[in-house]
Write a protein that holds these residues in place. Structure first.
Motif, PDB file in Angstrom:
ATOM      1  N   ALA A   1       0.876  -1.296   0.009  1.00  0.00           N
ATOM      2  CA  ALA A   1      -0.031  -0.044   0.085  1.00  0.00           C
ATOM      3  C   ALA A   1       0.861   1.252  -0.026  1.00  0.00           C
ATOM      4  CB  ALA A   1      -0.931   0.038   1.233  1.00  0.00           C
ATOM      5  N   HIS A   2       0.483   2.131  -0.833  1.00  0.00           N
ATOM      6  CA  HIS A   2       1.426   3.562  -0.823  1.00  0.00           C
ATOM      7  C   HIS A   2       1.038   4.414   0.387  1.00  0.00           C
ATOM      8  CE1 HIS A   2       2.169   2.091  -4.853  1.00  0.00           C
ATOM      9  NE2 HIS A   2       2.968   3.196  -5.116  1.00  0.00           N
ATOM     10  N   LEU A   3       1.980   5.086   0.878  1.00  0.00           N
ATOM     11  CA  LEU A   3       1.821   5.899   1.825  1.00  0.00           C
ATOM     12  C   LEU A   3       2.035   7.445   1.705  1.00  0.00           C
ATOM     13  CD1 LEU A   3       3.465   3.418   4.878  1.00  0.00           C
ATOM     14  CD2 LEU A   3       0.872   3.690   4.073  1.00  0.00           C
ATOM     15  N   LEU A   4       1.541   8.403   2.340  1.00  0.00           N
ATOM     16  CA  LEU A   4       1.837   9.819   2.393  1.00  0.00           C
ATOM     17  C   LEU A   4       1.918  10.245   3.459  1.00  0.00           C
ATOM     18  CD1 LEU A   4       1.716  11.934   0.200  1.00  0.00           C
ATOM     19  CD2 LEU A   4      -0.647  12.379   0.621  1.00  0.00           C
ATOM     20  N   ARG A   5       2.811  11.176   3.861  1.00  0.00           N
ATOM     21  CA  ARG A   5       3.365  11.660   4.979  1.00  0.00           C
ATOM     22  C   ARG A   5       2.476  13.147   5.063  1.00  0.00           C
ATOM     23  NH1 ARG A   5       8.981  12.181   8.093  1.00  0.00           N
ATOM     24  NH2 ARG A   5       8.460  13.545   9.752  1.00  0.00           N
ATOM     25  N   GLN A   6       1.659  13.305   6.157  1.00  0.00           N
ATOM     26  CA  GLN A   6       0.844  14.459   6.360  1.00  0.00           C
ATOM     27  C   GLN A   6       1.316  15.096   7.925  1.00  0.00           C
ATOM     28  OE1 GLN A   6      -3.159  13.231   5.914  1.00  0.00           O
ATOM     29  NE2 GLN A   6      -3.225  14.073   3.608  1.00  0.00           N
ATOM     30  N   GLU A   7       1.547  16.307   7.629  1.00  0.00           N
ATOM     31  CA  GLU A   7       1.671  16.910   9.266  1.00  0.00           C
ATOM     32  C   GLU A   7       0.248  17.589   9.755  1.00  0.00           C
ATOM     33  OE1 GLU A   7       4.541  17.090  10.302  1.00  0.00           O
ATOM     34  OE2 GLU A   7       5.437  16.063   8.602  1.00  0.00           O
ATOM     35  N   VAL A   8      -0.205  16.978  10.576  1.00  0.00           N
ATOM     36  CA  VAL A   8      -1.197  17.489  11.639  1.00  0.00           C
ATOM     37  C   VAL A   8      -0.681  18.177  12.796  1.00  0.00           C
ATOM     38  CG1 VAL A   8      -3.497  16.797  12.440  1.00  0.00           C
ATOM     39  CG2 VAL A   8      -2.418  15.577  10.604  1.00  0.00           C
ATOM     40  N   GLY A   9      -0.958  19.442  12.618  1.00  0.00           N
ATOM     41  CA  GLY A   9      -0.420  20.377  13.934  1.00  0.00           C
ATOM     42  C   GLY A   9       1.031  20.040  13.934  1.00  0.00           C
ATOM     43  N   ARG A  10       1.688  19.534  15.199  1.00  0.00           N
ATOM     44  CA  ARG A  10       2.998  19.509  15.303  1.00  0.00           C
ATOM     45  C   ARG A  10       3.222  17.969  15.274  1.00  0.00           C
ATOM     46  NH1 ARG A  10       4.673  22.037  20.869  1.00  0.00           N
ATOM     47  NH2 ARG A  10       6.802  21.461  20.054  1.00  0.00           N
ATOM     48  N   GLU A  11       2.425  16.945  14.978  1.00  0.00           N
ATOM     49  CA  GLU A  11       2.314  15.491  14.788  1.00  0.00           C
ATOM     50  C   GLU A  11       2.674  15.323  13.088  1.00  0.00           C
ATOM     51  OE1 GLU A  11       3.053  13.621  17.190  1.00  0.00           O
ATOM     52  OE2 GLU A  11       2.319  14.706  19.026  1.00  0.00           O
ATOM     53  N   SER A  12       3.218  14.333  12.889  1.00  0.00           N
ATOM     54  CA  SER A  12       3.669  13.681  11.854  1.00  0.00           C
ATOM     55  C   SER A  12       2.817  12.460  11.496  1.00  0.00           C
ATOM     56  CB  SER A  12       4.909  13.549  11.206  1.00  0.00           C
ATOM     57  OG  SER A  12       5.819  14.459  11.135  1.00  0.00           O
ATOM     58  N   HIS A  13       1.903  12.350  10.632  1.00  0.00           N
ATOM     59  CA  HIS A  13       1.012  11.160  10.452  1.00  0.00           C
ATOM     60  C   HIS A  13       1.371  10.565   9.035  1.00  0.00           C
ATOM     61  CE1 HIS A  13      -1.723  11.772  13.705  1.00  0.00           C
ATOM     62  NE2 HIS A  13      -1.273  12.777  13.827  1.00  0.00           N
ATOM     63  N   MET A  14       1.125   8.969   8.917  1.00  0.00           N
ATOM     64  CA  MET A  14       0.761   8.682   7.668  1.00  0.00           C
ATOM     65  C   MET A  14      -0.370   8.067   7.452  1.00  0.00           C
ATOM     66  SD  MET A  14       4.344   8.776   6.455  1.00  0.00           S
ATOM     67  CE  MET A  14       4.743   7.507   5.356  1.00  0.00           C
ATOM     68  N   ARG A  15      -0.819   8.221   6.132  1.00  0.00           N
ATOM     69  CA  ARG A  15      -2.150   7.413   5.507  1.00  0.00           C
ATOM     70  C   ARG A  15      -1.981   6.671   4.353  1.00  0.00           C
ATOM     71  NH1 ARG A  15      -5.698  10.290   2.251  1.00  0.00           N
ATOM     72  NH2 ARG A  15      -4.825  12.301   1.537  1.00  0.00           N
ATOM     73  N   VAL A  16      -2.697   5.818   4.114  1.00  0.00           N
ATOM     74  CA  VAL A  16      -2.621   5.015   2.957  1.00  0.00           C
ATOM     75  C   VAL A  16      -3.467   5.679   1.777  1.00  0.00           C
ATOM     76  CG1 VAL A  16      -3.735   2.929   1.762  1.00  0.00           C
ATOM     77  CG2 VAL A  16      -2.378   2.817   4.026  1.00  0.00           C
ATOM     78  N   VAL A  17      -2.695   5.702   0.785  1.00  0.00           N
ATOM     79  CA  VAL A  17      -3.498   6.533  -0.452  1.00  0.00           C
ATOM     80  C   VAL A  17      -3.289   5.758  -1.814  1.00  0.00           C
ATOM     81  CG1 VAL A  17      -2.805   8.893   0.367  1.00  0.00           C
ATOM     82  CG2 VAL A  17      -1.272   7.854  -0.909  1.00  0.00           C
ATOM     83  N   GLU A  18      -4.096   6.198  -2.951  1.00  0.00           N
ATOM     84  CA  GLU A  18      -3.702   5.565  -4.198  1.00  0.00           C
ATOM     85  C   GLU A  18      -2.393   5.558  -4.740  1.00  0.00           C
ATOM     86  OE1 GLU A  18      -6.390   3.531  -5.595  1.00  0.00           O
ATOM     87  OE2 GLU A  18      -7.602   4.073  -3.896  1.00  0.00           O
ATOM     88  N   GLU A  19      -2.129   4.767  -5.512  1.00  0.00           N
ATOM     89  CA  GLU A  19      -0.853   4.944  -6.220  1.00  0.00           C
ATOM     90  C   GLU A  19      -1.087   6.029  -7.437  1.00  0.00           C
ATOM     91  OE1 GLU A  19       2.050   2.222  -9.501  1.00  0.00           O
ATOM     92  OE2 GLU A  19       0.207   1.262  -8.031  1.00  0.00           O
ATOM     93  N   GLY A  20       0.070   6.579  -7.470  1.00  0.00           N
ATOM     94  CA  GLY A  20      -0.081   7.956  -8.180  1.00  0.00           C
ATOM     95  C   GLY A  20      -0.565   9.055  -7.660  1.00  0.00           C
ATOM     96  N   THR A  21      -0.768   9.149  -6.104  1.00  0.00           N
ATOM     97  CA  THR A  21      -0.838  10.351  -5.413  1.00  0.00           C
ATOM     98  C   THR A  21       0.445  11.231  -5.194  1.00  0.00           C
ATOM     99  OG1 THR A  21      -2.938   9.369  -4.261  1.00  0.00           O
ATOM    100  CG2 THR A  21      -1.708  11.147  -3.114  1.00  0.00           C
ATOM    101  N   PRO A  22       0.499  12.497  -5.313  1.00  0.00           N
ATOM    102  CA  PRO A  22       1.668  13.246  -5.387  1.00  0.00           C
ATOM    103  C   PRO A  22       2.367  13.128  -4.048  1.00  0.00           C
ATOM    104  CG  PRO A  22      -0.029  14.463  -6.422  1.00  0.00           C
ATOM    105  CD  PRO A  22      -0.923  13.386  -6.155  1.00  0.00           C
ATOM    106  N   GLY A  23       3.582  12.574  -3.918  1.00  0.00           N
ATOM    107  CA  GLY A  23       4.047  12.363  -2.764  1.00  0.00           C
ATOM    108  C   GLY A  23       4.159  10.966  -2.129  1.00  0.00           C
ATOM    109  N   ALA A  24       3.139  10.155  -2.639  1.00  0.00           N
ATOM    110  CA  ALA A  24       3.043   8.952  -2.191  1.00  0.00           C
ATOM    111  C   ALA A  24       4.226   7.884  -2.286  1.00  0.00           C
ATOM    112  CB  ALA A  24       1.674   8.359  -2.833  1.00  0.00           C
ATOM    113  N   GLN A  25       4.434   6.961  -1.421  1.00  0.00           N
ATOM    114  CA  GLN A  25       5.879   6.336  -1.397  1.00  0.00           C
ATOM    115  C   GLN A  25       5.382   4.673  -1.459  1.00  0.00           C
ATOM    116  OE1 GLN A  25       7.535   7.820   2.376  1.00  0.00           O
ATOM    117  NE2 GLN A  25       9.369   8.301   1.132  1.00  0.00           N
ATOM    118  N   PRO A  26       5.731   3.820  -2.433  1.00  0.00           N
ATOM    119  CA  PRO A  26       5.329   2.624  -2.310  1.00  0.00           C
ATOM    120  C   PRO A  26       5.920   2.000  -0.914  1.00  0.00           C
ATOM    121  CG  PRO A  26       6.985   2.936  -3.953  1.00  0.00           C
ATOM    122  CD  PRO A  26       6.629   4.177  -3.518  1.00  0.00           C
ATOM    123  N   SER A  27       5.110   1.028  -0.192  1.00  0.00           N
ATOM    124  CA  SER A  27       5.636   0.616   0.827  1.00  0.00           C
ATOM    125  C   SER A  27       5.119  -1.076   0.864  1.00  0.00           C
ATOM    126  CB  SER A  27       5.217   1.178   2.035  1.00  0.00           C
ATOM    127  OG  SER A  27       3.867   1.346   2.022  1.00  0.00           O
TER     128      SER A  27
END
Length: 243
Positions: free
Chosen positions: A120-146
Motif C-alpha cells: 500500500a502506498h503511504l503519504l506523510r502528512q503534518e497535523v499540527g506538530r505531529e506527523s502522520h502517515m496514511r494509505v493513498v492511491e498509487e499515483g498520489t503526489p508524494g506517495a511512497q510505495p511500501s
C-alpha cells in the motif's frame, strides 16, 4: 584540556545505556531500546538514544552514530556504527535493502488471512506538530510505495501475536499497514489501536523490534536479538498467547 561532549550525562544515564547493549564489537554496537525513549530529535525535553551515545565518546571526540531509527514507543533492536567507515558501510547496506528486520506485535483479533503481504502506498502528512502517515492511491503526489510481510504466530479469542517484516522503511509503516487491514496494533492510539487488551490496560504501543540481520563490515552476516520486554510478555501471558 580533556574532551567534553556536548551532552551532559549523569552516572545513571551512562549506566542505563550500557545496560541496553546486546552486542558490541570493534565496528558495531546494538542496543535493546526501551519503549518511551526517542531515537533522535523528539519534542520531549529528555535525552534521546542519540544523546546517550556520548557515553561511548573517545578522547578524540568520536562517538558511535545510529544507523536507523525506531519510533519512540517501539522497543527492541537498534544499531549504531562505532566508526565512520562502519557507519557508512551500514548506511549503504540499509539503503540497498540488505537489512532484515523482524518485529513482534499484539493485535485484538487474528488477521484474515493469517499471513500475507500488505502492499500500500503511504503519504506523510503534518497535523499540527505531529506527523502522520496514511494509505493513498498509487499515483498520489508524494506517495511512497511500501510493503510489509506478516504472519500469525499465536491467536485465540483474546487476541493475536503477529510477526512483521517491513520490506520498505517508511515512517510508521507497520502501524499504518496493520490498521489498513483492520488490525491496528494494541496501544496505538494514533492509528486506531485499542488501549486495552484481554481485559486490562495496554501500557504502550505493543510493537517490539525482536531481531535484526545485517551484513557486518568485516564480511559476515550478523543477527542480533532483543528479548521480549516484561510489559509485552505480561500482556501475552494474560491473553494466553505463546511465542
Amino acid at each position: 584540556m580533556s574532551f567534553q561532549p556536548p551532552v551532559t550525562l549523569s552516572d545513571q544515564d551512562i549506566a542505563a545505556v550500557r545496560s541496553w547493549i546486546i552486542h558490541e564489537d570493534a565496528h558495531v554496537i546494538a542496543f535493546d531500546k526501551p519503549s518511551g525513549l526517542s531515537s533522535q530529535g523528539g519534542r520531549i525535553q529528555a535525552h534521546t538514544l542519540d544523546d546517550l551515545l556520548w557515553a561511548f565518546a573517545r578522547s578524540n571526540g568520536k562517538r558511535p552514530d545510529l544507523v536507523h531509527r525506531l519510533d519512540r514507543d517501539t522497543s527492541g533492536v537498534i544499531l549504531a556504527g562505532k566508526t565512520k567507515p562502519a557507519t557508512a558501510f551500514l548506511g549503504k547496506a540499509l539503503q540497498a535493502k540488505r537489512f532484515r528486520k523482524t518485529y513482534l506485535a499484539l493485535i485484538e483479533s487474528e488477521p484474515d488471512p493469517r499471513g500475507g503481504e500488505i502492499d500500500a502506498h503511504l503519504l506523510r502528512q503534518e497535523v499540527g506538530r505531529e506527523s502522520h502517515m496514511r494509505v493513498v492511491e498509487e499515483g498520489t503526489p508524494g506517495a511512497q510505495p511500501s510493503r510489509t510481510r506478516y504472519r500469525t504466530l499465536s491467536a485465540n479469542d483474546q487476541g493475536a501475536l503477529i510477526e512483521l517484516e517491513p520490506m520498505t522503511g517508511r515512517m510508521h509503516q507497520l502501524r499504518v499497514h496493520m490498521a489498513h487491514i483492520g488490525r491496528p496494533l494494541v496501544g496505538d492510539a494514533r492509528y486506531g489501536g485499542a488501549l486495552t487488551f484481554s481485559g486490562g490496560a495496554a501500557p504502550r504501543l505493543m510493537l517490539h523490534a525482536s531481531r535484526l540481520t545485517f551484513p557486518h563490515p568485516e564480511g559476515e552476516t550478523l543477527t542480533v536479538e532483543a528479548p521480549l520486554p516484561a510489559d509485552f510478555r505480561a500482556l501475552m501471558d494474560r491473553a494466553g498467547l505463546s511465542l
